[in-house]
Write a protein that holds these residues in place. Structure first.
Motif, PDB file in Angstrom:
ATOM      1  N   GLN A  21       0.842  -1.196   0.000  1.00  0.00           N
ATOM      2  CA  GLN A  21       0.000   0.000   0.000  1.00  0.00           C
ATOM      3  C   GLN A  21       0.879   1.250   0.000  1.00  0.00           C
ATOM      4  O   GLN A  21       2.075   1.167   0.260  1.00  0.00           O
ATOM      5  CB  GLN A  21      -0.932   0.000   1.220  1.00  0.00           C
ATOM      6  N   THR A  22       0.272   2.404  -0.283  1.00  0.00           N
ATOM      7  CA  THR A  22       1.029   3.667  -0.240  1.00  0.00           C
ATOM      8  C   THR A  22       1.054   4.164   1.206  1.00  0.00           C
ATOM      9  O   THR A  22       0.311   3.685   2.055  1.00  0.00           O
ATOM     10  CB  THR A  22       0.372   4.733  -1.131  1.00  0.00           C
ATOM     11  N   VAL A  23       1.938   5.122   1.448  1.00  0.00           N
ATOM     12  CA  VAL A  23       2.146   5.645   2.803  1.00  0.00           C
ATOM     13  C   VAL A  23       1.985   7.167   2.776  1.00  0.00           C
ATOM     14  O   VAL A  23       2.485   7.821   1.862  1.00  0.00           O
ATOM     15  CB  VAL A  23       3.571   5.260   3.278  1.00  0.00           C
ATOM     16  N   ASP A  24       1.279   7.713   3.769  1.00  0.00           N
ATOM     17  CA  ASP A  24       1.056   9.166   3.788  1.00  0.00           C
ATOM     18  C   ASP A  24       2.242   9.937   4.356  1.00  0.00           C
ATOM     19  O   ASP A  24       2.507  11.059   3.945  1.00  0.00           O
ATOM     20  CB  ASP A  24      -0.206   9.492   4.605  1.00  0.00           C
ATOM     21  N   LEU A  25       2.912   9.368   5.337  1.00  0.00           N
ATOM     22  CA  LEU A  25       4.075  10.045   5.924  1.00  0.00           C
ATOM     23  C   LEU A  25       5.184   9.038   6.195  1.00  0.00           C
ATOM     24  O   LEU A  25       4.939   7.999   6.815  1.00  0.00           O
ATOM     25  CB  LEU A  25       3.711  10.733   7.250  1.00  0.00           C
ATOM     26  N   THR A  26       6.380   9.330   5.712  1.00  0.00           N
ATOM     27  CA  THR A  26       7.568   8.550   6.074  1.00  0.00           C
ATOM     28  C   THR A  26       8.451   9.438   6.941  1.00  0.00           C
ATOM     29  O   THR A  26       8.805  10.537   6.527  1.00  0.00           O
ATOM     30  CB  THR A  26       8.360   8.124   4.831  1.00  0.00           C
ATOM     31  N   PHE A  27       8.743   8.965   8.138  1.00  0.00           N
ATOM     32  CA  PHE A  27       9.637   9.693   9.042  1.00  0.00           C
ATOM     33  C   PHE A  27      10.908   8.863   9.122  1.00  0.00           C
ATOM     34  O   PHE A  27      10.940   7.810   9.740  1.00  0.00           O
ATOM     35  CB  PHE A  27       8.986   9.811  10.417  1.00  0.00           C
ATOM     36  N   LEU A  28      11.951   9.321   8.423  1.00  0.00           N
ATOM     37  CA  LEU A  28      13.210   8.559   8.351  1.00  0.00           C
ATOM     38  C   LEU A  28      14.228   9.200   9.290  1.00  0.00           C
ATOM     39  O   LEU A  28      14.689  10.309   9.058  1.00  0.00           O
ATOM     40  CB  LEU A  28      13.716   8.577   6.898  1.00  0.00           C
ATOM     41  N   ASP A  29      14.524   8.498  10.363  1.00  0.00           N
ATOM     42  CA  ASP A  29      15.504   8.988  11.349  1.00  0.00           C
ATOM     43  C   ASP A  29      16.555   7.904  11.534  1.00  0.00           C
ATOM     44  O   ASP A  29      16.560   7.179  12.522  1.00  0.00           O
ATOM     45  CB  ASP A  29      14.782   9.304  12.670  1.00  0.00           C
ATOM     46  N   PRO A  30      17.429   7.793  10.534  1.00  0.00           N
ATOM     47  CA  PRO A  30      18.360   6.667  10.535  1.00  0.00           C
ATOM     48  C   PRO A  30      19.510   6.878  11.502  1.00  0.00           C
ATOM     49  O   PRO A  30      19.705   7.983  12.011  1.00  0.00           O
ATOM     50  CB  PRO A  30      18.903   6.700   9.096  1.00  0.00           C
ATOM     51  N   PRO A  31      20.296   5.841  11.731  1.00  0.00           N
ATOM     52  CA  PRO A  31      21.552   6.044  12.436  1.00  0.00           C
ATOM     53  C   PRO A  31      22.397   7.029  11.616  1.00  0.00           C
ATOM     54  O   PRO A  31      22.303   7.042  10.390  1.00  0.00           O
ATOM     55  CB  PRO A  31      22.187   4.656  12.440  1.00  0.00           C
ATOM     56  N   PHE A  32      23.162   7.879  12.299  1.00  0.00           N
ATOM     57  CA  PHE A  32      23.914   8.931  11.610  1.00  0.00           C
ATOM     58  C   PHE A  32      25.371   8.557  11.346  1.00  0.00           C
ATOM     59  O   PHE A  32      26.180   9.404  11.022  1.00  0.00           O
ATOM     60  CB  PHE A  32      23.856  10.233  12.420  1.00  0.00           C
ATOM     61  N   ASN A  33      25.683   7.296  11.510  1.00  0.00           N
ATOM     62  CA  ASN A  33      27.057   6.844  11.269  1.00  0.00           C
ATOM     63  C   ASN A  33      28.062   7.638  12.096  1.00  0.00           C
ATOM     64  O   ASN A  33      29.061   8.142  11.605  1.00  0.00           O
ATOM     65  CB  ASN A  33      27.412   6.937   9.777  1.00  0.00           C
ATOM     66  N   GLN A  34      27.797   7.725  13.356  1.00  0.00           N
ATOM     67  CA  GLN A  34      28.692   8.482  14.250  1.00  0.00           C
ATOM     68  C   GLN A  34      29.227   7.625  15.392  1.00  0.00           C
ATOM     69  O   GLN A  34      29.563   8.131  16.451  1.00  0.00           O
ATOM     70  CB  GLN A  34      27.927   9.692  14.794  1.00  0.00           C
ATOM     71  N   GLY A  35      29.240   6.317  15.146  1.00  0.00           N
ATOM     72  CA  GLY A  35      29.901   5.445  16.122  1.00  0.00           C
ATOM     73  C   GLY A  35      29.073   5.144  17.364  1.00  0.00           C
ATOM     74  O   GLY A  35      29.619   4.770  18.399  1.00  0.00           O
ATOM     75  N   LYS A  36      27.753   5.336  17.252  1.00  0.00           N
ATOM     76  CA  LYS A  36      26.893   5.024  18.404  1.00  0.00           C
ATOM     77  C   LYS A  36      26.737   3.511  18.540  1.00  0.00           C
ATOM     78  O   LYS A  36      26.839   2.777  17.547  1.00  0.00           O
ATOM     79  CB  LYS A  36      25.493   5.614  18.191  1.00  0.00           C
ATOM     80  N   GLU A  37      26.434   3.059  19.755  1.00  0.00           N
ATOM     81  CA  GLU A  37      26.206   1.625  19.996  1.00  0.00           C
ATOM     82  C   GLU A  37      24.747   1.291  19.710  1.00  0.00           C
ATOM     83  O   GLU A  37      23.870   1.775  20.421  1.00  0.00           O
ATOM     84  CB  GLU A  37      26.512   1.291  21.477  1.00  0.00           C
ATOM     85  N   TYR A  38      24.487   0.561  18.643  1.00  0.00           N
ATOM     86  CA  TYR A  38      23.135   0.062  18.377  1.00  0.00           C
ATOM     87  C   TYR A  38      23.174  -1.450  18.450  1.00  0.00           C
ATOM     88  O   TYR A  38      24.140  -2.066  17.986  1.00  0.00           O
ATOM     89  CB  TYR A  38      22.649   0.470  16.988  1.00  0.00           C
TER      90      TYR A  38
END
Ligand SMILES: C[S@@+](CC[C@H](N)C(=O)[O-])C[C@H]1O[C@@H](n2cnc3c(N)ncnc32)[C@H](O)[C@@H]1O
Length: 83
Positions: A21-38
């Motif tokens: 299906q289509t999506v009305d809102l995509t909120f993309l808050d990815p990891p910022f590649n700054q060495g955080k522990e995920y």
């Protein structure tokens, strides 16, 4: 008319590929590649690998907005290059 919301949890690249299906809102808050522990993600990728991954995700996201749908892409202000 009631609206149904779905929370899809998992690897976004797989979920985006499965979406029909289509999506009305995509909120993309990815990891910022700054060495955080995920727990499930290496946040210390070579820049080229990181941006290629971001590009792949953006291409999948550009496929799904509804008419007038919105995409919000959160990124660090000092990042040299974005999708
Ligand atoms: C910058 S944080 C998001 C923070 C969140 N928006 C908040 O406000 O708390 C990035 C998140 O992306 C998740 N993540 C990493 N790779 C992912 C993937 N392939 N699919 C979905 N989420 C992923 C990480 O586990 C992390 O929780």
């Amino acid at each position: 008319m009631s609206t149904t919301y779905q929370l899809l949890i998992g690897d976004c690249t797989e979920i985006l590929d499965r979406l029909t299906q289509t999506v009305d809102l995509t909120f993309l808050d990815p990891p910022f590649n700054q060495g955080k522990e995920y727990p499930n993600h290496n946040d210390n990728l070579p820049d080229a690998v990181y941006w290629e991954w971001m590009e792949q995700i953006c291409q999948k996201i550009f496929r799904i907005p509804s008419k007038g749908g919105a995409i919000y892409f959160m990124q660090r202000e000092k990042m040299p290059n974005s999708c």
